[in-house]
Enzyme design. Structure first.
Site, PDB file in Angstrom:
ATOM      1  N   TRP A   1      -2.273 -34.052  -3.114  1.00  0.00           N
ATOM      2  CA  TRP A   1      -3.500 -33.647  -3.816  1.00  0.00           C
ATOM      3  C   TRP A   1      -3.322 -33.692  -5.324  1.00  0.00           C
ATOM      4  O   TRP A   1      -4.222 -34.123  -6.042  1.00  0.00           O
ATOM      5  CB  TRP A   1      -3.962 -32.261  -3.355  1.00  0.00           C
TER       6      TRP A   1
ATOM      7  N   ASP B   1      -5.266 -26.067  -8.894  1.00  0.00           N
ATOM      8  CA  ASP B   1      -5.959 -26.347  -7.636  1.00  0.00           C
ATOM      9  C   ASP B   1      -5.364 -25.399  -6.604  1.00  0.00           C
ATOM     10  O   ASP B   1      -4.247 -25.597  -6.132  1.00  0.00           O
ATOM     11  CB  ASP B   1      -5.749 -27.806  -7.231  1.00  0.00           C
TER      12      ASP B   1
ATOM     13  N   LYS C   1     -10.618 -23.884   3.643  1.00  0.00           N
ATOM     14  CA  LYS C   1      -9.284 -23.621   4.182  1.00  0.00           C
ATOM     15  C   LYS C   1      -9.170 -22.126   4.521  1.00  0.00           C
ATOM     16  O   LYS C   1      -8.931 -21.760   5.636  1.00  0.00           O
ATOM     17  CB  LYS C   1      -8.193 -24.013   3.179  1.00  0.00           C
TER      18      LYS C   1
HETATM   19  C1  LIG Z   1      -8.339 -29.746   0.978  1.00  0.00           C
HETATM   20  C2  LIG Z   1      -7.816 -29.874  -0.376  1.00  0.00           C
HETATM   21  C3  LIG Z   1      -8.490 -30.615  -1.372  1.00  0.00           C
HETATM   22  C4  LIG Z   1      -9.743 -31.420  -1.080  1.00  0.00           C
HETATM   23  O1  LIG Z   1     -10.834 -30.634  -0.869  1.00  0.00           O
HETATM   24  P1  LIG Z   1     -12.281 -31.271  -0.626  1.00  0.00           P
HETATM   25  O2  LIG Z   1     -13.141 -30.060  -0.523  1.00  0.00           O
HETATM   26  O3  LIG Z   1     -12.202 -32.078   0.623  1.00  0.00           O
HETATM   27  O4  LIG Z   1     -12.599 -32.116  -1.800  1.00  0.00           O
HETATM   28  C5  LIG Z   1      -7.957 -30.628  -2.630  1.00  0.00           C
HETATM   29  N1  LIG Z   1      -6.818 -29.968  -2.939  1.00  0.00           N
HETATM   30  C6  LIG Z   1      -6.140 -29.269  -2.007  1.00  0.00           C
HETATM   31  C7  LIG Z   1      -4.893 -28.558  -2.398  1.00  0.00           C
HETATM   32  C8  LIG Z   1      -6.617 -29.199  -0.702  1.00  0.00           C
HETATM   33  O5  LIG Z   1      -5.942 -28.493   0.222  1.00  0.00           O
END
Ligand SMILES: *Cc1c(COP(=O)(O)O)cnc(C)c1O
Length: 378
Positions: free
Chosen positions: A118, A188, A212
């Site tokens: 990511w 993030d 998540k």
């Molecule tokens: C799932 C995830 C994303 C992507 O999220 P979306 O909502 O599908 O854009 C980005 N960063 C991390 C760390 C993730 O676990």
């Protein structure tokens, strides 16, 4: 699997068997939250209609939005000089919004710490907007660990420093945020959001998609300091501008009303049932601890954990089998015990068990028991 639109809601639907899903996201939600959604779906108390039908400018949604933000502020202890936005476009849109607002037209490069897939995607979008300086990229080590403070050679000044607190695909997690001096720290936090307390004051901006740990897909939470907001570019497309969102308080356009509503229920559940983020963190440690113990029980003879011990995620446990030919049998045998969505990401292979906030202890215990049994019988 076929989906049917049932005209006669039956008892069967209400009693549908639920499996233990270790999906990395969208992920499990707590049963009490799902039950409340179901109970109030036709008419939200006081609103006279479904939460799916109300205006995003109605008093009912005013109340939902206000309480969702207040609960988040309470759970995370968000300082008063930080703003909270409920946006759309997923965490992936933040990969672009962050550099569009904070790198475009700025003199200094942005610094990225890459500990998995990511973070790499985030850096790729940032490169479209300006200079990107990567200070750590352990792709050669298959992203099995996060760097220590001593290993991070940060430049004196950056327009911001970006990192991924928990890399969902590789299953590596920072124990604490890196020290980055005076540059704003951007995080993030998608796959560990609301799973443990964080010192929000250390961050310039923190973002997370909800699917998540904190709600359904289609909702992204952004927490940003006033100071960083000041630095944002001003002449941007409105929907990409943090400043425009700040002016309109999450209602620059129609927000994800249902997503905010479920997020609100999640924050209540976290506070009232789980007992806050310290308790959530202890639960996460206990749950993943069971799985890591099962992995370690044979010293790497049968199960091979992906992440190094000090970097192991408390959310996503990644591993493979020493004998990879057994992997289809593992998946099939797990499914027979109602343990599903264990396949690892295609880029890493093997398995990944995601044990987010809503995964009950029982799910972790069942997976642990299964893993020990599978080893004993193979
Ligand atoms: C799932 C995830 C994303 C992507 O999220 P979306 O909502 O599908 O854009 C980005 N960063 C991390 C760390 C993730 O676990």
């Amino acid at each position: 699997m076929t989906l049917t639109l049932d005209r006669q809601p039956s008892a069967r639907q209400a009693q549908e068997r639920r499996v233990f899903s270790f999906s990395p996201g969208p992920a499990v939600l707590p049963l009490p939250v799902l039950r409340e959604v179901q109970r109030d779906l036709l008419a939200l108390p006081g609103a006279g209609g479904s939460v799916l039908e109300i205006s995003h400018r109605s008093p009912a949604f005013d109340a939902i939005l206000a309480e969702a933000e207040a609960n988040l502020r309470e759970l995370l202890a968000v300082p008063a000089d930080y703003r909270v936005f409920f946006l759309q476009g997923g965490a992936s849109l933040q990969f672009s919004m962050v550099p569009i607002n904070l790198l475009r037209g700025q003199g200094l490069p942005a610094t990225y710490i890459l500990t998995g897939t990511w973070g790499g995607k985030a850096a790729m979008e940032a490169r479209r907007e300006g200079r990107v300086h990567v200070v750590w990229d352990d792709a050669d080590g298959a992203y099995a660990r996060v760097p220590s403070a001593a290993e991070l050679d940060l430049p004196e000044a950056s327009s911001y420093v970006h990192y991924t607190s928990n890399e969902t695909i590789q299953g590596v997690q920072f124990r604490r945020p890196p020290e980055v001096g005076d540059s704003p720290l951007v995080c993030d936090a998608s796959s560990e959001f609301l799973s443990r307390p964080v010192d929000v004051g250390k961050f310039g901006l923190l973002y997370a998609c909800a699917q998540k740990n904190a709600g359904p897909a289609g909702l992204t939470v952004v927490v940003v300091s006033d100071e960083v907001l000041e630095r944002c570019g001003d002449d941007l497309h409105s929907m990409l501008s943090y400043r425009r969102h700040a002016e309109k308080g999450s209602r620059l356009n129609t927000p994800n009303v249902f997503g905010v509503y479920v997020f609100l229920l999640m924050t209540r559940w976290l506070r009232d049932e789980v007992g806050g983020l310290e308790a959530a963190s202890a639960r996460a440690k206990a749950k993943t601890g069971l799985i890591y113990d099962a992995l370690d029980a044979d010293g790497g003879e049968f199960y091979v954990p992906h992440a190094e011990v000090a970097s192991r995620s408390r959310m996503n446990v990644t591993f493979r089998l020493r004998t990879s030919e057994l992997e289809p049998a593992f998946v099939a045998a797990a499914a027979e015990r109602d343990l599903v969505a264990l396949k690892g990401h295609r880029s890493v292979g093997g398995f990944r068990a995601s044990l987010y906030n809503a995964m009950p202890m029982e799910g972790a215990e069942r997976l642990r028991d299964f893993m020990l049994d599978f080893r004993a019988t193979h």
